[in-house]
Design an enzyme around this catalytic site. Structure first.
Site, mmCIF file in Angstrom:
data_model
loop_
_atom_site.group_PDB
_atom_site.id
_atom_site.type_symbol
_atom_site.label_atom_id
_atom_site.label_comp_id
_atom_site.label_asym_id
_atom_site.label_seq_id
_atom_site.Cartn_x
_atom_site.Cartn_y
_atom_site.Cartn_z
ATOM 1 N N ASP A 94 0.864 -1.173 0.000
ATOM 2 C CA ASP A 94 0.000 0.000 0.000
ATOM 3 C C ASP A 94 0.912 1.237 0.000
ATOM 4 O O ASP A 94 1.402 1.643 -1.047
ATOM 5 C CB ASP A 94 -0.872 -0.122 1.260
ATOM 6 C CG ASP A 94 -2.018 0.852 1.330
ATOM 7 O OD1 ASP A 94 -2.579 1.169 0.287
ATOM 8 O OD2 ASP A 94 -2.362 1.294 2.437
ATOM 9 N N LEU A 111 6.724 -2.907 3.768
ATOM 10 C CA LEU A 111 7.666 -3.674 2.955
ATOM 11 C C LEU A 111 9.081 -3.094 3.041
ATOM 12 O O LEU A 111 10.063 -3.834 3.087
ATOM 13 C CB LEU A 111 7.183 -3.716 1.501
ATOM 14 C CG LEU A 111 8.045 -4.543 0.557
ATOM 15 C CD1 LEU A 111 8.190 -5.978 1.064
ATOM 16 C CD2 LEU A 111 7.459 -4.541 -0.844
ATOM 17 N N ASP A 158 -8.254 -8.809 5.766
ATOM 18 C CA ASP A 158 -9.286 -8.779 6.797
ATOM 19 C C ASP A 158 -9.713 -7.355 7.136
ATOM 20 O O ASP A 158 -9.032 -6.389 6.801
ATOM 21 C CB ASP A 158 -8.736 -9.406 8.084
ATOM 22 C CG ASP A 158 -7.671 -8.507 8.726
ATOM 23 O OD1 ASP A 158 -6.699 -8.154 8.031
ATOM 24 O OD2 ASP A 158 -7.833 -8.129 9.904
ATOM 25 N N ARG A 163 -11.176 -12.805 6.367
ATOM 26 C CA ARG A 163 -9.922 -13.312 5.820
ATOM 27 C C ARG A 163 -10.133 -14.559 4.951
ATOM 28 O O ARG A 163 -9.445 -14.779 3.977
ATOM 29 C CB ARG A 163 -8.984 -13.671 6.974
ATOM 30 C CG ARG A 163 -7.582 -13.120 6.800
ATOM 31 C CD ARG A 163 -6.685 -13.661 7.874
ATOM 32 N NE ARG A 163 -6.531 -12.792 9.021
ATOM 33 C CZ ARG A 163 -5.848 -11.650 9.026
ATOM 34 N NH1 ARG A 163 -5.260 -11.231 7.939
ATOM 35 N NH2 ARG A 163 -5.752 -10.936 10.122
HETATM 36 P P1 XMP Z 1 1.764 -0.419 3.788
HETATM 37 O O1 XMP Z 1 0.970 0.843 3.783
HETATM 38 O O2 XMP Z 1 2.799 -0.417 4.877
HETATM 39 O O3 XMP Z 1 0.661 -1.454 4.190
HETATM 40 O O4 XMP Z 1 2.299 -0.763 2.430
HETATM 41 C C1 XMP Z 1 0.772 -2.769 4.073
HETATM 42 C C2 XMP Z 1 -0.146 -3.430 5.067
HETATM 43 O O5 XMP Z 1 -1.351 -2.664 5.304
HETATM 44 C C3 XMP Z 1 -2.471 -3.486 5.332
HETATM 45 N N1 XMP Z 1 -3.399 -3.080 4.247
HETATM 46 C C4 XMP Z 1 -4.608 -3.597 4.001
HETATM 47 N N2 XMP Z 1 -5.284 -4.606 4.594
HETATM 48 N N3 XMP Z 1 -7.077 -4.295 3.092
HETATM 49 C C5 XMP Z 1 -6.526 -4.929 4.139
HETATM 50 O O6 XMP Z 1 -7.156 -5.836 4.671
HETATM 51 C C6 XMP Z 1 -6.462 -3.293 2.430
HETATM 52 O O7 XMP Z 1 -7.012 -2.738 1.487
HETATM 53 C C7 XMP Z 1 -5.159 -2.922 2.920
HETATM 54 N N4 XMP Z 1 -4.262 -1.981 2.521
HETATM 55 C C8 XMP Z 1 -3.203 -2.107 3.351
HETATM 56 C C9 XMP Z 1 -1.962 -4.892 5.128
HETATM 57 O O8 XMP Z 1 -1.826 -5.498 6.392
HETATM 58 C C10 XMP Z 1 -0.593 -4.740 4.508
HETATM 59 O O9 XMP Z 1 0.314 -5.773 4.842
HETATM 60 MG MG MG Z 2 -4.967 -6.707 8.234
#
Ligand code: XMP
Ligand code: MG
Length: 198
Positions: free
Chosen positions: A105, A110, A161, A167
């Protein structure tokens, strides 16, 4: 499944086809590597379902390990400050590591994971993510394989989730209005788990 609050993005067949393609490409990349040197690392819990399918689609000699992280609450979500809740069980020095994420995201999680694993001197470090939301990226981070690009909407299912719910929904859904979930986290349970219907 046409509740406007929740929209089917990728169905089971589409996911399965794409995961098989990713698996084939991954197997090709690692073919010929020394036996016992490849480790697939799943980031709990979101990537567990993707990883389970991917390791069978990528028919290579590989071990599996898991890491679990959580954001520091005090820094707020999206701060990129994370802590390891469960570490890998094996040393990865000299090994080829493939990190499997559910979704990239902002890229903060990462980036942190790559930095942490890179410090352990793996022979190589690559990343595969099921979903990429490029519109949300705050930090550029290398991703070697992307399953699907998704719009900037909250996603549910196939490992993703909302507060631990949804999930195990086999498809991937998007929720344009996430405020609905915030108000009532189980608002889509009847829709996405039809056996709970009225
Ligand atoms: P970043 O922003 O650090 O986020 O790249 C990665 C983590 O954020 C969570 N994430 C989501 N989880 N639906 C979800 O259920 C989404 O649309 C979403 N976007 C981000 C996820 O845990 C991911 O590893
Ligand atoms: Mg989550």
């Amino acid at each position: 499944m046409n509740d406007p609050g929740v929209r089917l993005l990728f169905g089971r067949d589409e996911i399965s086809r794409r995961v098989r393609e990713l698996g084939a490409s991954i197997a090709e990349t690692y073919a010929g590597h020394a036996p016992g040197k490849l480790v697939l690392v799943g980031v709990l819990k979101g990537s567990s379902i993707f990883l389970a399918d991917l390791i069978r689609a990528a028919r290579v000699d590989a071990g599996v390990d898991f890491i679990s992280i959580s954001s520091y609450a005090s820094d707020g979500p999206g701060s990129g400050v994370v802590r390891i809740v469960k570490d890998l069980e094996q040393e990865i020095a000299g090994k080829h590591v493939l990190l499997a994420e559910d979704i990239v995201d902002t890229g903060l999680t990462l980036t942190y994971l790559r930095k942490t694993l890179q410090a352990r001197d793996p022979a190589s470090l690559r990343t595969v993510t099921l979903i990429d939301k490029p519109a949300r990226r705050l930090l550029p981070v290398p991703v070697d394989w992307v399953g699907f690009e998704a719009p900037d909407e909250f996603l549910l299912g196939y490992g993703l989730d909302y507060r631990g719910i949804y999930r195990n929904v086999p498809e991937l859904f998007s929720v344009p209005d996430v405020a609905r979930l915030a108000l009532e986290p189980r608002t889509f349970v009847e829709r996405l788990y039809p056996q709970h219907g009225p």
